[in-house]
Design an enzyme around this catalytic site. Structure first.
Site, PDB file in Angstrom:
ATOM      1  N   LYS A   1      -2.044 -13.252  13.280  1.00 40.03           N
ATOM      2  CA  LYS A   1      -3.494 -13.053  13.207  1.00 40.03           C
ATOM      3  C   LYS A   1      -4.173 -14.111  12.340  1.00 40.03           C
ATOM      4  O   LYS A   1      -5.191 -14.686  12.728  1.00 40.03           O
ATOM      5  CB  LYS A   1      -3.765 -11.642  12.682  1.00 40.03           C
ATOM      6  CG  LYS A   1      -5.211 -11.231  12.570  1.00 40.03           C
ATOM      7  CD  LYS A   1      -5.346  -9.716  12.492  1.00 40.03           C
ATOM      8  CE  LYS A   1      -4.511  -9.086  11.392  1.00 40.03           C
ATOM      9  NZ  LYS A   1      -5.111  -9.223  10.056  1.00 40.03           N
ATOM     10  N   THR A   2      -3.617 -14.339  11.148  1.00 41.30           N
ATOM     11  CA  THR A   2      -4.206 -15.322  10.236  1.00 41.30           C
ATOM     12  C   THR A   2      -3.919 -16.743  10.702  1.00 41.30           C
ATOM     13  O   THR A   2      -4.802 -17.605  10.728  1.00 41.30           O
ATOM     14  CB  THR A   2      -3.661 -15.113   8.810  1.00 41.30           C
ATOM     15  OG1 THR A   2      -4.054 -13.823   8.345  1.00 41.30           O
ATOM     16  CG2 THR A   2      -4.212 -16.166   7.856  1.00 41.30           C
TER      17      THR A   2
ATOM     18  N   ARG B   1       0.823  -1.202   0.000  1.00 42.17           N
ATOM     19  CA  ARG B   1       0.000   0.000   0.000  1.00 42.17           C
ATOM     20  C   ARG B   1       0.865   1.264   0.000  1.00 42.17           C
ATOM     21  O   ARG B   1       2.030   1.235   0.377  1.00 42.17           O
ATOM     22  CB  ARG B   1      -0.906   0.009   1.224  1.00 42.17           C
ATOM     23  CG  ARG B   1      -2.011  -1.053   1.198  1.00 42.17           C
ATOM     24  CD  ARG B   1      -2.858  -1.005   2.468  1.00 42.17           C
ATOM     25  NE  ARG B   1      -2.074  -1.341   3.652  1.00 42.17           N
ATOM     26  CZ  ARG B   1      -1.584  -0.464   4.514  1.00 42.17           C
ATOM     27  NH1 ARG B   1      -1.792   0.835   4.326  1.00 42.17           N
ATOM     28  NH2 ARG B   1      -0.899  -0.857   5.563  1.00 42.17           N
TER      29      ARG B   1
ATOM     30  N   ASP C   1      -9.433 -10.972   8.396  1.00 44.97           N
ATOM     31  CA  ASP C   1      -8.829  -9.638   8.366  1.00 44.97           C
ATOM     32  C   ASP C   1      -9.723  -8.488   8.821  1.00 44.97           C
ATOM     33  O   ASP C   1      -9.260  -7.608   9.524  1.00 44.97           O
ATOM     34  CB  ASP C   1      -8.331  -9.349   6.951  1.00 44.97           C
ATOM     35  CG  ASP C   1      -7.375  -8.171   6.897  1.00 44.97           C
ATOM     36  OD1 ASP C   1      -6.552  -8.027   7.826  1.00 44.97           O
ATOM     37  OD2 ASP C   1      -7.433  -7.399   5.938  1.00 44.97           O
TER      38      ASP C   1
ATOM     39  N   HIS D   1      -9.977  -4.290  12.573  1.00 40.65           N
ATOM     40  CA  HIS D   1      -8.928  -4.943  11.793  1.00 40.65           C
ATOM     41  C   HIS D   1      -8.505  -6.180  12.579  1.00 40.65           C
ATOM     42  O   HIS D   1      -7.555  -6.144  13.365  1.00 40.65           O
ATOM     43  CB  HIS D   1      -7.754  -3.985  11.597  1.00 40.65           C
ATOM     44  CG  HIS D   1      -6.703  -4.511  10.668  1.00 40.65           C
ATOM     45  ND1 HIS D   1      -5.364  -4.221  10.804  1.00 40.65           N
ATOM     46  CD2 HIS D   1      -6.789  -5.315   9.582  1.00 40.65           C
ATOM     47  CE1 HIS D   1      -4.677  -4.819   9.858  1.00 40.65           C
ATOM     48  NE2 HIS D   1      -5.518  -5.492   9.101  1.00 40.65           N
TER      49      HIS D   1
ATOM     50  N   ARG E   1       1.598 -12.311  -1.836  1.00 39.98           N
ATOM     51  CA  ARG E   1       0.244 -12.517  -1.314  1.00 39.98           C
ATOM     52  C   ARG E   1      -0.537 -13.514  -2.165  1.00 39.98           C
ATOM     53  O   ARG E   1      -0.286 -13.684  -3.355  1.00 39.98           O
ATOM     54  CB  ARG E   1      -0.524 -11.196  -1.318  1.00 39.98           C
ATOM     55  CG  ARG E   1       0.034 -10.138  -0.374  1.00 39.98           C
ATOM     56  CD  ARG E   1      -0.561 -10.248   0.991  1.00 39.98           C
ATOM     57  NE  ARG E   1      -0.110  -9.193   1.886  1.00 39.98           N
ATOM     58  CZ  ARG E   1      -0.682  -8.949   3.062  1.00 39.98           C
ATOM     59  NH1 ARG E   1      -1.713  -9.667   3.462  1.00 39.98           N
ATOM     60  NH2 ARG E   1      -0.217  -7.990   3.841  1.00 39.98           N
TER      61      ARG E   1
ATOM     62  N   SER F   1       0.775  -6.860  11.170  1.00 34.99           N
ATOM     63  CA  SER F   1       1.406  -7.829  10.287  1.00 34.99           C
ATOM     64  C   SER F   1       2.517  -8.591  11.005  1.00 34.99           C
ATOM     65  O   SER F   1       3.352  -8.003  11.686  1.00 34.99           O
ATOM     66  CB  SER F   1       1.984  -7.110   9.061  1.00 34.99           C
ATOM     67  OG  SER F   1       2.607  -8.015   8.194  1.00 34.99           O
TER      68      SER F   1
ATOM     69  N   LYS G   1      -8.816  -2.201   0.957  1.00 35.32           N
ATOM     70  CA  LYS G   1      -8.615  -1.335   2.119  1.00 35.32           C
ATOM     71  C   LYS G   1      -9.390  -0.024   1.994  1.00 35.32           C
ATOM     72  O   LYS G   1      -9.706   0.609   2.997  1.00 35.32           O
ATOM     73  CB  LYS G   1      -7.123  -1.060   2.314  1.00 35.32           C
ATOM     74  CG  LYS G   1      -6.354  -2.252   2.863  1.00 35.32           C
ATOM     75  CD  LYS G   1      -6.977  -2.814   4.140  1.00 35.32           C
ATOM     76  CE  LYS G   1      -6.162  -3.971   4.719  1.00 35.32           C
ATOM     77  NZ  LYS G   1      -6.867  -4.610   5.874  1.00 35.32           N
TER      78      LYS G   1
END
Length: 537
Positions: free
Chosen positions: A242-243, A61, A257, A220, A323, A238, A201
């Site tokens: 989390k995932t 981003r 997410d 988030h 990704r 990041s 986003k």
């Protein structure tokens, strides 16, 4: 103008102001989008069927190139310390130039939902000039039934034209790259970047603006639900897990997410997942790895063998931010509704590279708000140019780049929901133990999973706890299956004096970062701040 696919009878491309388009491809499914992408040489097909595309110079981003229109609606409601401003006139000029730029082009249009809860979702129309971008956003947002498309009237419109180059002097922006949001007109303009994540986003940012006014908390975070209906939320920046930690085969994945928390419970904003691929393996993350060998997955900047077309997930020559975007249903235990009840547990994840945070801590509601507003994790040496030792990173609400409103609005709303639902809150360190990065070791994933399982099934609440002398939260002193010394970080360090000095250094970083929030929180949240005390016994 040629039109293909299913389109809405009104509010189409012509109603939006487009003129002299070569074609508009409406709501194409995966096979024709593959065909268009391959024919235009936008992408290639990997072994197993995934579509592989490169994003050029932008492999992530561009937050410094994101602008919000400052007008009567947003002047007093947007957190301008965190958001770049442009005027309505500048946005209008930019919008007109986007429309002119599209002349003679073939565009792809997708009509999608942002939000699984019909009461709070935002109907989103996305025009793209790249077929693979159309496939990407179709994968990441929620796909309506085909019958719904004939009556689809968008709330939000996104124009995503990577070949458009902004003019800083003409448009009042920073560079040729632009992500501009007009909350009054509900239009997003994205140009000068091929990084597809900007689209998803932008929808998240829009929901972050509108939902708090409806007492819905945009978050988030990832989320899952157990067999008994107990819902867990996982906040984290990041690299904190989390995932990975939410992908529990014993629990149903709601999403990885972005979520909302409203009167009826938790709901996913998305219909897909956007997972990091670097170092991805079938052994460590079999469910995610399997998606990368399926038709319908889009991989960004992943290096593939020119002969076998097999992906090399260890190759970071294009970027470390490789990704894979894939539909949520590609995960075997994923929720088919994207909705669940009220949360039972909130997990705030941090990868503490200083090695002073315990592997798990129980938080009061005041501590939870403090750490939510802080949004702490740490960068390690080698991840960015110039980083030679651990560096504290504070991203408020675990997502500062996506917050149009002041963090206190989200923090207060979260605290109200925690109190109303009696949610248990935990801080989990997935970072280092036994010393800082380069000296200690990464917290064993088995330890993290054991403690997390005990927190989620409620058994950890009955453990004996001590008060951490630096951060003031409660830390269990013993847990079956976990070596007791790991629960007390100081005991894992050879040099206790160095541990004390490092812990005090991190405490001061927390204090300095929180100064900007102190006037926006209650006294009990201010008292939840860590303190520089004498060395622990």
């Amino acid at each position: 103008m040629q039109e293909t696919g299913v389109r809405n009878g009104a509010f189409g491309a012509d109603k939006f102001g487009f003129k002299d388009l070569k074609a508009v491809h409406w709501n194409l499914l995966e096979p024709p989008l593959y065909e268009h992408a391959i024919a235009a040489r936008e992408a290639e097909i990997a072994f197993g069927g995934a579509l592989v595309a490169e994003t050029g110079v932008h492999t992530g981003r561009s937050p410094k190139d994101k602008f919000t229109v400052r007008d009567a609606l947003t002047d007093k409601t947007v957190w301008w310390d965190n958001n770049n401003a442009i005027s309505s006139d500048q946005f209008q000029r930019l919008h007109e130039d986007f429309i002119a730029h599209a002349r003679g082009k073939a565009l792809f249009a997708q009509d999608l939902y942002g939000g699984a809860d019909p009461q709070y979702r935002i109907k989103t129309r996305v025009f793209t000039e790249l077929a693979w971008h159309s496939l990407f956003i179709r994968t990441l947002l929620i796909r309506p039934e085909r019958a719904e498309l004939r009556h689809f009237v968008p709330d939000l419109t996104i124009l995503d034209f990577p070949s458009f180059k902004a003019d800083p002097k003409r448009h009042g922006v920073r560079s040729e790259t632009i992500i501009a949001i007009d909350f009054s007109r509900k239009i997003v303009l994205i140009g000068g970047t091929s990084y597809a994540g900007e689209m998803k986003k932008s929808v998240f940012t829009t929901l972050n603006y509108y939902l708090p006014a409806e007492s819905v908390m945009p978050m988030h975070c990832s989320a899952n639900v157990g067999l008994s209906g107990d819902v867990a939320l996982f906040f984290g920046l990041s690299g904190t897990g989390k995932t990975t930690l939410s992908a529990d085969p014993k629990r149903t994945l709601i999403g990885d997410d972005e979520h909302g928390w409203g009167p009826q419970g938790v709901f996913n904003f998305e219909g897909g997942c956007y997972a990091k691929c670097i170092k991805l393996s079938a052994e460590a993350e079999p469910e995610i790895y399997a998606t990368t060998h399926r038709f319908g997955t889009i991989m960004e900047n992943v290096v593939i063998d020119p002969v076998t077309r097999m992906p090399d997930f260890d190759d970071d020559s294009k970027t470390e931010n490789t990704r894979a975007a894939y539909p949520l249903e590609f995960i075997p235990n994923a929720s088919r509704t994207g909705r669940a009840g009220q949360p039972t547990n909130i997990i705030m994840l941090t990868a503490d590279a200083f090695g002073v945070m315990p592997p798990i801590a129980k938080l009061t509601s005041a501590h939870a708000m403090y750490h939510f507003l802080s949004g702490y994790t740490a960068k390690v040496a080698g991840t960015e140019k110039g980083v030679i030792e651990p560096q504290a990173t504070f991203s408020t609400c675990f997502g500062a780049p996506f917050l149009p409103r002041h963090p206190s609005e989200y923090g207060n709303l979260l605290r109200e929901l925690i109190a109303a639902q009696g949610v248990d809150c935990w801080l989990v360190n997935t970072g280092w133990t036994g010393g800082k990065y380069g000296v200690g070791r990464r917290m064993p994933i088995k330890v993290t999973r054991t403690l997390l399982s005990a927190a989620l099934d409620g058994s950890l609440k009955s453990a004996r706890f001590r008060t951490d002398p630096y951060f003031g939260f409660s830390v269990p002193t013993e847990m079956a299956g976990v070596e007791s010394h790991l629960l007390d970080p100081m005991k894992t360090w050879m040099d206790k004096a160095e541990f004390d000095a490092t812990a005090k250094k991190l405490v001061r970083m927390f204090q300095e970062n929180f100064v900007k929030f102190e006037k926006h929180v209650d006294a009990d949240v201010r008292r939840a701040a860590p303190e520089v005390r004498i060395a622990a016994e």
